[in-house]
Design a protein around this motif. Structure first.
Motif: not given
Length: 111
Positions: A38-42, A63-69, A73-75, A80-85
């Motif tokens: 669900x992209x909305x969840x990001x 850290x393991x979860x950070x990487x997966x999230x 997001x990167x997919x 990039x917009x999501x990572x900058x929230x």
């Protein structure tokens, strides 16, 4: 009071409640699965201080979860917009991670 985005998509409120509940319980695999499907969840801010699930995972030193999230997001095209929230304090998840590293370094140097 619901935000404008909540009024446009009432399903966002249920995503928000579900993600918050799962993060609070530490059910991070379920959070990752929601991010995958669900992209909305990001972009959903889960807390009053404006934290997303990624903000919370970083704060919990998962850290393991950070990487997966971040992979989820990167997919997407607007990853990039999501990572900058920013949360209510103006911090992105990267700001939080950097501050935790600095705090850890300070603790090591103080010991």
């Amino acid at each position: 009071m619901p935000s404008t985005i909540d009024q446009l998509n009432p399903d966002i409120e249920s995503i928000k409640k579900n993600l918050f509940k799962l993060a609070k319980k530490g059910e991070w695999c379920s959070v990752v699965e929601i991010y995958r499907t669900n992209l909305t969840a990001h972009k959903v801010k889960l807390t009053r201080s404006g934290d997303t699930a990624l903000h919370i995972a970083v704060s919990d030193s998962r850290d393991d979860i950070d990487q997966e999230l971040v992979k989820c997001i990167s997919a997407q095209t607007k990853g990039k917009e999501v990572l900058e929230i920013e949360n209510g304090q103006g911090n992105t998840p990267l700001h939080i991670a950097a501050s935790m590293i600095q705090w850890g370094v300070w603790l090591c140097e103080s010991a």
